[in-house]
Scaffold this active site. Structure first.
Site, PDB file in Angstrom:
ATOM      1  CE  LYS A   1      46.984  20.361  25.869  1.00  0.00           C
ATOM      2  NZ  LYS A   1      47.754  19.613  26.878  1.00  0.00           N
TER       3      LYS A   1
ATOM      4  NE  ARG B   1      46.944  25.298  30.461  1.00  0.00           N
ATOM      5  CZ  ARG B   1      47.747  24.941  29.474  1.00  0.00           C
ATOM      6  NH1 ARG B   1      47.636  25.491  28.299  1.00  0.00           N
ATOM      7  NH2 ARG B   1      48.656  24.020  29.679  1.00  0.00           N
TER       8      ARG B   1
ATOM      9  NE  ARG C   1      53.335  21.740  32.402  1.00  0.00           N
ATOM     10  CZ  ARG C   1      54.056  20.974  31.581  1.00  0.00           C
ATOM     11  NH1 ARG C   1      55.225  20.503  31.973  1.00  0.00           N
ATOM     12  NH2 ARG C   1      53.606  20.689  30.394  1.00  0.00           N
TER      13      ARG C   1
HETATM   14  P1  AP5 Z   1      52.902  16.657  23.551  1.00  0.00           P
HETATM   15  O1  AP5 Z   1      52.181  16.452  22.265  1.00  0.00           O
HETATM   16  O2  AP5 Z   1      54.031  17.645  23.561  1.00  0.00           O
HETATM   17  O3  AP5 Z   1      51.854  16.938  24.740  1.00  0.00           O
HETATM   18  P2  AP5 Z   1      50.955  18.199  25.062  1.00  0.00           P
HETATM   19  O4  AP5 Z   1      49.627  17.719  25.529  1.00  0.00           O
HETATM   20  O5  AP5 Z   1      50.972  19.179  23.920  1.00  0.00           O
HETATM   21  O6  AP5 Z   1      51.765  18.733  26.300  1.00  0.00           O
HETATM   22  P3  AP5 Z   1      52.181  20.184  26.748  1.00  0.00           P
HETATM   23  O7  AP5 Z   1      53.087  19.985  27.933  1.00  0.00           O
HETATM   24  O8  AP5 Z   1      52.744  20.986  25.609  1.00  0.00           O
HETATM   25  O9  AP5 Z   1      50.860  20.750  27.225  1.00  0.00           O
HETATM   26  P4  AP5 Z   1      50.698  21.876  28.209  1.00  0.00           P
HETATM   27  O10 AP5 Z   1      49.236  22.045  28.125  1.00  0.00           O
HETATM   28  O11 AP5 Z   1      51.267  21.690  29.550  1.00  0.00           O
HETATM   29  O12 AP5 Z   1      51.650  23.006  27.614  1.00  0.00           O
HETATM   30  P5  AP5 Z   1      51.365  24.409  26.981  1.00  0.00           P
HETATM   31  O13 AP5 Z   1      52.471  24.683  26.057  1.00  0.00           O
HETATM   32  O14 AP5 Z   1      49.962  24.539  26.498  1.00  0.00           O
HETATM   33  O15 AP5 Z   1      53.440  15.230  24.035  1.00  0.00           O
HETATM   34  C1  AP5 Z   1      54.214  15.092  25.213  1.00  0.00           C
HETATM   35  C2  AP5 Z   1      55.353  14.058  24.982  1.00  0.00           C
HETATM   36  O16 AP5 Z   1      54.770  12.770  24.749  1.00  0.00           O
HETATM   37  C3  AP5 Z   1      56.232  14.343  23.746  1.00  0.00           C
HETATM   38  O17 AP5 Z   1      57.535  13.966  24.016  1.00  0.00           O
HETATM   39  C4  AP5 Z   1      55.643  13.454  22.642  1.00  0.00           C
HETATM   40  O18 AP5 Z   1      56.628  13.085  21.727  1.00  0.00           O
HETATM   41  C5  AP5 Z   1      55.140  12.256  23.474  1.00  0.00           C
HETATM   42  N1  AP5 Z   1      53.928  11.649  22.909  1.00  0.00           N
HETATM   43  C6  AP5 Z   1      52.862  12.295  22.350  1.00  0.00           C
HETATM   44  N2  AP5 Z   1      51.922  11.411  21.975  1.00  0.00           N
HETATM   45  C7  AP5 Z   1      52.403  10.178  22.293  1.00  0.00           C
HETATM   46  C8  AP5 Z   1      51.882   8.851  22.174  1.00  0.00           C
HETATM   47  N3  AP5 Z   1      50.696   8.624  21.614  1.00  0.00           N
HETATM   48  N4  AP5 Z   1      52.622   7.825  22.650  1.00  0.00           N
HETATM   49  C9  AP5 Z   1      53.829   8.054  23.222  1.00  0.00           C
HETATM   50  N5  AP5 Z   1      54.391   9.277  23.366  1.00  0.00           N
HETATM   51  C10 AP5 Z   1      53.682  10.334  22.903  1.00  0.00           C
HETATM   52  O19 AP5 Z   1      51.439  25.356  28.283  1.00  0.00           O
HETATM   53  C11 AP5 Z   1      52.646  25.545  28.969  1.00  0.00           C
HETATM   54  C12 AP5 Z   1      52.439  26.596  30.051  1.00  0.00           C
HETATM   55  O20 AP5 Z   1      52.076  27.861  29.465  1.00  0.00           O
HETATM   56  C13 AP5 Z   1      51.344  26.323  31.080  1.00  0.00           C
HETATM   57  O21 AP5 Z   1      51.788  25.491  32.126  1.00  0.00           O
HETATM   58  C14 AP5 Z   1      51.009  27.749  31.546  1.00  0.00           C
HETATM   59  O22 AP5 Z   1      51.987  28.227  32.448  1.00  0.00           O
HETATM   60  C15 AP5 Z   1      51.132  28.560  30.268  1.00  0.00           C
HETATM   61  N6  AP5 Z   1      49.856  28.641  29.526  1.00  0.00           N
HETATM   62  C16 AP5 Z   1      49.660  28.239  28.233  1.00  0.00           C
HETATM   63  N7  AP5 Z   1      48.383  28.474  27.869  1.00  0.00           N
HETATM   64  C17 AP5 Z   1      47.764  29.012  28.941  1.00  0.00           C
HETATM   65  C18 AP5 Z   1      46.424  29.441  29.188  1.00  0.00           C
HETATM   66  N8  AP5 Z   1      45.482  29.336  28.236  1.00  0.00           N
HETATM   67  N9  AP5 Z   1      46.123  29.917  30.424  1.00  0.00           N
HETATM   68  C19 AP5 Z   1      47.052  30.024  31.386  1.00  0.00           C
HETATM   69  N10 AP5 Z   1      48.334  29.634  31.213  1.00  0.00           N
HETATM   70  C20 AP5 Z   1      48.686  29.129  30.002  1.00  0.00           C
END
Ligand code: AP5
Length: 249
Positions: free
Chosen positions: A44, A123, A206
């Protein structure tokens, strides 16, 4: 619609509404207002960057707000924010009340003239309902909710290999998006680190939180006629083109 737009520093979003962004998006022909949905690690954030550059919309990630708070002065953190960082480290969802407090405080970002890309919010169904109320209050409408789908094995590979620059937060991957020099950011020379919640025990938590609390949102937005499902297989560029085509953008 524009290409290669300058990147907004997102100060109002990352540091709170009393801060002004130093580079507000120029007026765009059509401000896109999207939610990006999908499992942790599906890509994402990677797509949000590409879409932000192309559409001129600002990436609003709740995860980035928490990570920015982590590096801020501890005296500026509220007890709720300190608690949120503990939930995050374990891979659990932060309680709705904390997340909604943070989003409400930044609601002016929903009226940004360049549009927005909500990444990681909502979420839970309660968060989605609260978002609906906020949007109605600010008289803006969502264009679509893009749901990225990918088999779990590929997701785990993406998460396990992710490395993030400690300084500029650029994202790399040990196999698919390697930096020119191992462990060093191409953009600013900062060290590339593994996120605390990308360790195997947190990844498992997660994924469970996603299945239980976030996956039901696809049905929720489908009923509103907003859901657009996009396969997250292939390169970031391929997924980006697929997304634009699905949106008719
Ligand atoms: P990346 O683009 O970083 O993936 P992502 O979907 O953004 O993953 P996140 O881990 O950031 O999502 P998340 O939802 O867990 O984290 P968030 O920060 O929101 O890609 C991942 C990897 O793959 C990278 O290395 C990239 O280079 C590679 N890649 C990408 N596309 C590719 C492709 N096409 N081919 C190959 N490789 C590729 O949340 C973190 C934490 O915050 C949560 O666990 C929770 O504790 C808290 N939190 C945040 N928002 C909330 C909410 N609304 N409610 C409750 N808790 C929340």
């Amino acid at each position: 619609m524009m290409t290669g737009m300058a990147k907004n520093d997102r100060a109002s979003w990352l540091k709170g509404a009393s801060n002004e962004c130093c580079l507000l998006p120029a007026g765009v022909a059509k401000p896109w207002r999207l939610v990006l949905l999908g499992a942790p690690g599906v890509g994402k954030g990677t797509q949000a960057e590409l879409l932000a550059q192309h559409l001129g919309a600002c990436q609003l990630s709740t995860g980035d707000v928490f990570r920015a708070a982590k590096t801020a002065d501890p005296c500026e953190r509220t007890p709720a924010l300190n608690q949120a960082l503990d939930y995050m480290k374990r891979g659990e969802l932060v309680p709705d009340s904390t997340v909604l407090g943070i989003v409400r405080e930044r609601a002016k970002c929903l009226r940004c003239r360049g549009g927005f890309l909500l990444d990681g919010f909502p979420r839970t169904v309660a968060q989605a309902e609260a978002l609906g109320e906020l949007l109605a209050e600010h008289q803006v409408q969502l264009d679509a909710v893009v749901s990225y789908e990918l088999p779990i094995e590929q997701i785990v590979t993406r998460l396990g290999g992710r490395r993030t620059c400690e300084k500029c937060k650029a994202v790399f991957h040990t196999l698919t998006m390697r930096p020119k020099v191992d462990g060093v950011c191409d953009h600013c020379g900062g060290a590339l680190l593994q996120r605390e919640d990308d360790r195997p025990e947190s990844i498992r938590v997660r994924m469970e939180a996603y299945e239980t609390s976030t996956r039901p949102l696809a049905d929720y937005f489908q009923r509103q006629g907003k859901l657009v499902t996009v396969s997250a297989e292939g390169t970031p560029g391929e997924i980006f083109q697929r997304t634009l085509a699905a949106l008719g953008a």
